[in-house]
Design a protein around this motif. Structure first.
Motif, PDB file in Angstrom:
ATOM      1  N   ALA A 173       0.821  -1.212   0.000  1.00 33.94           N
ATOM      2  CA  ALA A 173       0.000   0.000   0.000  1.00 33.94           C
ATOM      3  C   ALA A 173       0.852   1.257   0.000  1.00 33.94           C
ATOM      4  CB  ALA A 173      -0.944   0.001   1.193  1.00 33.94           C
ATOM      5  N   GLY A 174       2.129   1.108   0.377  1.00 33.55           N
ATOM      6  CA  GLY A 174       3.027   2.254   0.331  1.00 33.55           C
ATOM      7  C   GLY A 174       3.144   2.852  -1.057  1.00 33.55           C
ATOM      8  N   VAL A 175       2.984   2.032  -2.093  1.00 30.63           N
ATOM      9  CA  VAL A 175       3.055   2.550  -3.460  1.00 30.63           C
ATOM     10  C   VAL A 175       1.938   3.560  -3.696  1.00 30.63           C
ATOM     11  CG1 VAL A 175       2.999   1.964  -5.902  1.00 30.63           C
ATOM     12  CG2 VAL A 175       4.124   0.432  -4.275  1.00 30.63           C
ATOM     13  N   GLY A 176       0.716   3.171  -3.341  1.00 38.74           N
ATOM     14  CA  GLY A 176      -0.413   4.081  -3.514  1.00 38.74           C
ATOM     15  C   GLY A 176      -0.261   5.349  -2.694  1.00 38.74           C
ATOM     16  N   ILE A 177       0.273   5.201  -1.471  1.00 36.51           N
ATOM     17  CA  ILE A 177       0.519   6.385  -0.637  1.00 36.51           C
ATOM     18  C   ILE A 177       1.501   7.315  -1.337  1.00 36.51           C
ATOM     19  CG2 ILE A 177       1.495   7.169   1.560  1.00 36.51           C
ATOM     20  CD1 ILE A 177       0.474   4.522   2.774  1.00 36.51           C
TER      21      ILE A 177
END
Length: 402
Positions: free
Chosen positions: A153-157
């Motif tokens: 989910a860090g990518v989307g963040i």
């Protein structure tokens, strides 16, 4: 005893999720900033530096070539330096590369910096994936998949942060691309703290770690390797050129910024709420095939619907909700089908396949975009590759870890 054990389990689950969230600072920098923010910065760089679309795509190809080398050697660096040091060290060098990109307009230097950034972020991303898979190494598959999803989910963040910060930097004119890179680099430096805190909470791996997979292990994952090459080429071509397409269709900076933020929010929400469960529940290659099919559907609105805000936002939601499920599915497959000693090597080899696709995709798409039909023609290549990826994934069979 039950009254005590339930809060204890809840506290343990919260701690594990917090560790995964700290590690998620890695994908924020590795993909959110280093890879995907370039889509927002490409149009002003393309205009001010007088690039062709092939040259613009070549910048991401240089990044992907570095990513290939970094992914191929990630297991080596993890064994030599330790997983935690390799993860944090890779992010630190990535931050420096982002900062340095703001200081030059020379093509050769920019290509070198993109290559270095690709190398170091690949090391960080692969090793971070293995760290995330080890947070709860004794847990059931779905619990482990959920923690991997928090990490991804860090990518989307990172995409959301880029969508908010980069357009503000570009508001001062085309030369604002320098400020954009500077801000991304500065935020990457800040991200080092949560990344370090998360990494130090994961014990170093015990026992021997395989630098390479055994031949039989690699052959069992062959359909997944083929899927990942095609998937990497298809999805990154879209991410590289979609902002340029939207601008060529007459959409302004505020709309393209909104597109990027919506894409990132959809990625975070779906990665945590949907793919954390789906990737762990579907067997064989069903999850990768589903991911590729949905990402294909996400590309179509900007190609088939009338140009405008509705087409952009529909594409952002569908594509955003799906594209980072690819690395999630790949990591879950490696964890499920390989022994623990082979997780880092397996994730690294899969990431090499992913990176090969990411190296070839933008260059081919850029070459097509320079011809008749413009950027839309290049993005049709993305759609075709994603369909082929979905078909390839269906040939993956389930295998027990050995």
């Amino acid at each position: 005893m039950t009254a005590v054990s339930v809060p204890a389990r809840q506290a343990g689950a919260l701690r594990q999720a917090t560790i995964a969230l700290g590690l998620a600072a890695g994908p924020v920098v590795a993909l959110g900033f280093t890879r995907f923010a370039y889509a927002l910065l490409l149009p002003p760089m393309h205009q001010e530096l007088h690039w062709t679309y092939a040259q613009a795509g070549g910048m991401n190809t240089a990044n992907a070539l570095g990513y290939i080398l970094g992914a191929a050697t990630a297991a080596h660096w993890a064994r030599r330096l330790g997983g935690r040091a390799a993860f944090v060290g890779g992010l630190a060098v990535s931050a420096l590369a982002l900062l340095a990109t703001a200081a030059t307009a020379t093509m050769a230097v920019l290509l070198a910096l993109r290559f270095i950034g690709g190398f170091t972020t690949a090391v960080a991303f692969v090793v971070g994936s293995a760290l995330a898979a080890r947070i709860a190494s004794g847990a059931v598959q779905r619990r482990s998949a959920s923690l991997v999803a928090v990490y991804m989910a860090g990518v989307g963040i990172g995409v959301v942060i880029s969508g908010l910060v980069v357009p503000a930097a570009l508001a001062g004119g085309d030369s604002g691309w320098r400020l954009g890179w500077l801000l991304m680099g500065s935020l990457a430096v800040v991200a080092l703290l949560p990344a370090w805190l998360g990494a130090r909470a994961v014990p170093e791996a015990t026992g021997a770690h395989a630098a390479l997979l055994a031949g039989g292990q690699a052959r069992r994952l062959l359909p997944t390797f083929i899927w990942y090459v095609l998937y990497g080429a298809g999805y990154v071509s879209y991410m590289t050129f979609v902002i340029a397409l939207l601008k060529s269709q007459g959409l302004g900076s505020s709309t393209t910024a909104l597109f990027f933020v919506v894409l990132g929010v959809a990625s975070v929400a779906a990665t945590l709420a949907v793919w954390a469960h789906v990737a762990g529940a579907l067997r064989g290659g069903r999850a990768p095939a589903l991911v590729a099919a949905l990402v294909f559907l996400g590309v179509l609105p900007v190609l088939l619907m009338p140009a405008g805000v509705p087409a952009a936002l529909v594409s952002a939601v569908i594509f955003g909700a799906s594209f980072m499920a690819g690395p999630t599915a790949a990591t879950v497959i490696a964890r499920r089908m390989l022994p623990a000693s082979g997780w880092t090597a397996g994730i690294a080899l899969l990431t090499v396949a992913f990176s090969v696709g990411q190296a070839v995709g933008p260059l081919l798409s850029g070459l097509l975009s320079d011809g008749d039909g413009g950027i839309a023609r290049g993005l049709w290549l993305s759609a075709v590759l994603l369909v082929l990826a979905a078909v390839a994934a269906l040939f993956q069979r389930e295998h027990a870890a050995s």
